[in-house]
Design a protein around this motif. Structure first.
Motif, PDB file in Angstrom:
ATOM      1  N   VAL A 130      -8.440  -6.546  13.403  1.00  0.00           N
ATOM      2  CA  VAL A 130      -7.797  -5.764  12.355  1.00  0.00           C
ATOM      3  C   VAL A 130      -6.634  -6.558  11.761  1.00  0.00           C
ATOM      4  O   VAL A 130      -5.910  -7.264  12.480  1.00  0.00           O
ATOM      5  N   LYS A 131      -6.501  -6.432  10.453  1.00  0.00           N
ATOM      6  CA  LYS A 131      -5.390  -7.075   9.749  1.00  0.00           C
ATOM      7  C   LYS A 131      -4.764  -6.037   8.836  1.00  0.00           C
ATOM      8  O   LYS A 131      -5.427  -5.461   7.977  1.00  0.00           O
ATOM      9  N   PHE A 132      -3.478  -5.803   9.047  1.00  0.00           N
ATOM     10  CA  PHE A 132      -2.760  -4.794   8.260  1.00  0.00           C
ATOM     11  C   PHE A 132      -2.134  -5.435   7.023  1.00  0.00           C
ATOM     12  O   PHE A 132      -1.903  -6.642   6.971  1.00  0.00           O
ATOM     13  N   LYS A 133      -1.837  -4.589   6.054  1.00  0.00           N
ATOM     14  CA  LYS A 133      -1.255  -5.076   4.815  1.00  0.00           C
ATOM     15  C   LYS A 133       0.248  -5.281   4.901  1.00  0.00           C
ATOM     16  O   LYS A 133       0.807  -6.114   4.186  1.00  0.00           O
ATOM     17  N   GLY A 134       0.890  -4.482   5.739  1.00  0.00           N
ATOM     18  CA  GLY A 134       2.350  -4.598   5.827  1.00  0.00           C
ATOM     19  C   GLY A 134       2.813  -4.847   7.255  1.00  0.00           C
ATOM     20  O   GLY A 134       2.156  -4.459   8.222  1.00  0.00           O
TER      21      GLY A 134
END
Length: 234
Positions: A130-134
């Motif tokens: 998973v890669k978050f935007k913030g």
């Protein structure tokens, strides 16, 4: 600290493995059923399969995701790849159709394999990316304890439910009647020979013995003849 909050979050990769006392086919059936994901975690409050492939397995799905702490309430459109032969299930964002305010990308992959020397158990492996935007959401995710283990625990409950479902279906399935072995028709008992007593032969009645006629003495014969002559003369 300032550099961390302003830097782009990196891709997080998590994995865990668990052995469950169920057949690999049962585990695959449970984890490939995207419509059941809503029962596994409160993060997904509604899930549905939108299209299926030629084998009847999910091809695309829709997940309604909610996270109250972040005021998150979104619908994620997903691509699903299911391989029954390899027993793998992979869920990823549906390209440009995927819209999220907090997640840039993610991947959930299940790999199922039989336990060596034990056909009644399966080993399930979860790979999560998973890669978050913030950075704020990323930092909150970082402090959550054993995320992969908690996901595995909740989804293994789906496998248990699938096992119960299959056993109940097996009980209700009618058992085909066994064909009776063909046996030769019973022979009719042989007729017993009854000896019939022969009627005694009827003997013809004996003919009465013929009594020979008494011969007339010659003297009488002569007299009768002479008498007859005299009568004629008179």
């Amino acid at each position: 600290m300032t550099d961390y909050f302003f830097s782009a979050p990196s891709l997080r990769q998590l994995s865990t493995t668990k052995v469950v006392p169920y057949a690999p086919s049962t585990a695959f059936a449970a984890l490939s059923d995207l419509s059941a994901y809503e029962r596994a975690t409160s993060l997904i409050y509604r899930s549905s399969v939108t299209t299926k492939d030629g084998n009847g397995l999910p091809k695309t799905a829709k997940l309604d995701v909610g996270y109250p702490a972040l005021y998150l309430n979104e619908t994620w459109l997903c691509h699903v790849k299911c391989d029954r032969t390899k027993r793998t299930v992979e869920v990823t964002p549906a390209g440009s159709e995927f819209q999220s305010s907090v997640v840039e990308s993610y991947l959930m992959r299940w790999t199922i394999s039989p336990v060596a020397n034990d056909k009644g158990q399966a080993e399930i492996k979860l790979n999560l990316e998973v890669k978050f935007k913030g950075p704020m959401v990323d930092s909150m995710f970082a402090v959550l304890p054993d995320v992969a283990g908690r996901i595995m625990y909740r989804f293994s409950a789906l496998v248990e439910a699938q096992d119960k479902k299959e056993k109940e279906a097996a009980k209700k399935k009618p058992v085909p009647a066994k064909k009776a072995a063909s046996s030769p028709a019973p022979k009719a008992p042989a007729a017993k020979s009854v000896s019939v007593a022969k009627a005694p032969a009827l003997k013809a009645p004996a003919e009465p013995a013929m009594t020979p006629a008494k011969r007339i003495p010659k003297k009488l014969e002569v007299r009768s003849q002479s008498t007859g002559a005299k009568q004629q003369a008179s």
